[in-house]
Scaffold this motif. Structure first.
Motif, PDB file in Angstrom:
ATOM      1  N   SER A 152      56.499   4.013 -37.904  1.00 63.44           N
ATOM      2  CA  SER A 152      56.229   4.732 -39.143  1.00 63.44           C
ATOM      3  C   SER A 152      56.829   6.134 -39.197  1.00 63.44           C
ATOM      4  CB  SER A 152      54.711   4.831 -39.343  1.00 63.44           C
ATOM      5  OG  SER A 152      54.113   5.397 -38.192  1.00 63.44           O
ATOM      6  N   ALA A 153      57.286   6.638 -38.036  1.00 64.82           N
ATOM      7  CA  ALA A 153      57.705   8.047 -37.978  1.00 64.82           C
ATOM      8  C   ALA A 153      58.752   8.405 -39.022  1.00 64.82           C
ATOM      9  CB  ALA A 153      58.220   8.373 -36.583  1.00 64.82           C
ATOM     10  N   ASP A 154      59.862   7.691 -39.077  1.00 61.28           N
ATOM     11  CA  ASP A 154      60.915   8.054 -40.035  1.00 61.28           C
ATOM     12  C   ASP A 154      61.040   7.039 -41.171  1.00 61.28           C
ATOM     13  OD1 ASP A 154      61.800   5.999 -38.504  1.00 61.28           O
ATOM     14  OD2 ASP A 154      63.777   6.844 -38.069  1.00 61.28           O
ATOM     15  N   LEU A 155      60.008   6.199 -41.299  1.00 62.16           N
ATOM     16  CA  LEU A 155      60.058   5.126 -42.310  1.00 62.16           C
ATOM     17  C   LEU A 155      60.310   5.668 -43.715  1.00 62.16           C
ATOM     18  CD1 LEU A 155      59.595   2.131 -43.099  1.00 62.16           C
ATOM     19  CD2 LEU A 155      57.154   2.662 -43.263  1.00 62.16           C
ATOM     20  N   TRP A 156      59.493   6.665 -44.111  1.00 60.50           N
ATOM     21  CA  TRP A 156      59.577   7.160 -45.490  1.00 60.50           C
ATOM     22  C   TRP A 156      60.864   7.937 -45.716  1.00 60.50           C
ATOM     23  CZ3 TRP A 156      56.405   4.007 -47.314  1.00 60.50           C
ATOM     24  CH2 TRP A 156      55.175   3.742 -46.719  1.00 60.50           C
ATOM     25  N   ALA A 157      61.278   8.710 -44.711  1.00 63.09           N
ATOM     26  CA  ALA A 157      62.531   9.469 -44.846  1.00 63.09           C
ATOM     27  C   ALA A 157      63.717   8.528 -45.019  1.00 63.09           C
ATOM     28  CB  ALA A 157      62.737  10.358 -43.624  1.00 63.09           C
ATOM     29  N   LYS A 158      63.652   7.364 -44.368  1.00 62.50           N
ATOM     30  CA  LYS A 158      64.748   6.397 -44.500  1.00 62.50           C
ATOM     31  C   LYS A 158      64.729   5.721 -45.867  1.00 62.50           C
ATOM     32  CE  LYS A 158      64.279   4.092 -40.485  1.00 62.50           C
ATOM     33  NZ  LYS A 158      64.433   2.963 -39.553  1.00 62.50           N
ATOM     34  N   LEU A 159      63.519   5.526 -46.411  1.00 65.06           N
ATOM     35  CA  LEU A 159      63.404   4.781 -47.674  1.00 65.06           C
ATOM     36  C   LEU A 159      63.681   5.639 -48.912  1.00 65.06           C
ATOM     37  CD1 LEU A 159      60.289   2.539 -46.965  1.00 65.06           C
ATOM     38  CD2 LEU A 159      62.677   1.831 -47.113  1.00 65.06           C
TER      39      LEU A 159
END
Ligand SMILES: [Mg+2]
Length: 300
Positions: free
Chosen positions: A142-149
């Motif tokens: 979950s760490a960079d999930l949102w930044a990637k999306l």
């Protein structure tokens, strides 16, 4: 009673549009009083006197003119004077279903898309479908999930103009999403909205890495919650529901669309198109401004 039938073309309005609409309404006691062009070749208002608005409304929803949407509403000040707009996010303000973007990272996109379709067609309960889909996301870091999306989100054509125009006229704007809060917040920033509501996901640490636990955190944003958000925002800002609009594409948007003064189905599932007050199937969400009575001159 005075009503307005607005015809909006995806491309070009047929020159005989009034005759065509009249032919579909024979026997409905609809008297065409006058017409007013909103945008040449694109959108026109027909002012009509009707005896039985419920019957006419039902009839108009069943009229199928290729590449033309019809909206039937009362001729009132509330039409243009929108003070609260609540939007669904996935397949409404953005083209994608964000849960499918996340699922793609875990290779479970086909299964998630299948459950999404069942839910959006109203075949299974939204809460159940949501839990089942979120469970498929278990174990995704979950760490960079949102930044990637965030960079993957594509705003629907016309959303910026629609939101800017409404905002300029004092309308409170909210996104209320069955998707996820970090992405709804991102869309809120991109469009200058006032509020974002969406689901949150629990995380857990496995072997030193934070991953999605496969469970939602807190209250699930389903159809009931979307309606509650609309009512709460209306109360908080002292907005009469007549001056509110809700826009969505899925079965889980129908409750908020029903509570709003105007419920607009945007490129929606067939069931949603039939139940909503009006529908729009063009390629620009800014065409909603014609339903609200704006002319192209005012929109320049
Ligand atoms: Mg949607």
């Amino acid at each position: 009673m005075s009503y307005i039938i607005t015809a909006i073309a995806a491309k070009e309005l047929p020159s005989d549009i009034q005759t065509t609409i009249e032919s579909h309404l024979i026997g409905q006691e609809v008297k065409f009083v006058k017409s007013s062009v909103l945008a040449a070749g694109k959108a026109v208002d027909f002012f009509v006197d009707v005896e039985n608005a419920d019957n006419v409304s039902k009839k108009i929803k069943l009229i199928n003119i290729p590449q033309v949407d019809l909206a039937f509403q009362k001729d009132s000040d509330a039409r243009k004077n929108k003070k609260l707009a609540v939007f669904d996010m996935d397949s409404t303000l953005i083209y994608q279903e964000v849960i499918e973007l996340i699922a793609a990272q875990a290779g479970v996109e086909d299964e998630v898309a299948r459950i999404t379709n069942l839910a959006m067609n109203g075949e299974i309960d939204f809460q159940e479908s949501f839990r089942r889909r979120v469970n498929l996301l278990k174990g995704i870091p979950s760490a960079d999930l949102w930044a990637k999306l965030k960079p993957q989100l594509n705003l629907t054509n016309g959303t910026k103009q629609l939101c800017a125009t409404l905002k300029k006229n004092g309308c409170v704007l909210a996104v209320c999403s069955g998707g996820f809060l970090p992405l709804a917040e991102h869309v809120k920033e991109l469009l200058g909205l006032d509020y974002a509501f969406a689901n949150q996901l629990k995380t857990q640490v496995v072997d030193g890495t934070e991953v999605l636990s496969g469970e939602p955190a807190g209250e699930i944003v389903d159809g009931n919650k979307k309606k509650a958000v609309l009512l709460e925002l209306a109360a908080k800002h002292g907005v009469s529901l007549a001056n509110s609009v809700a826009v969505g594409d899925g079965a889980n948007d129908l409750l908020m669309m029903g509570a709003a003064g105007l419920g607009l189905a945007w490129n929606a599932k067939p069931k949603v198109q039939l139940e909503a007050d009006c529908r729009l199937n063009t390629d620009s969400l800014a065409d909603a401004l014609y339903i609200f009575g704006y002319t192209d001159k005012e929109l320049e």
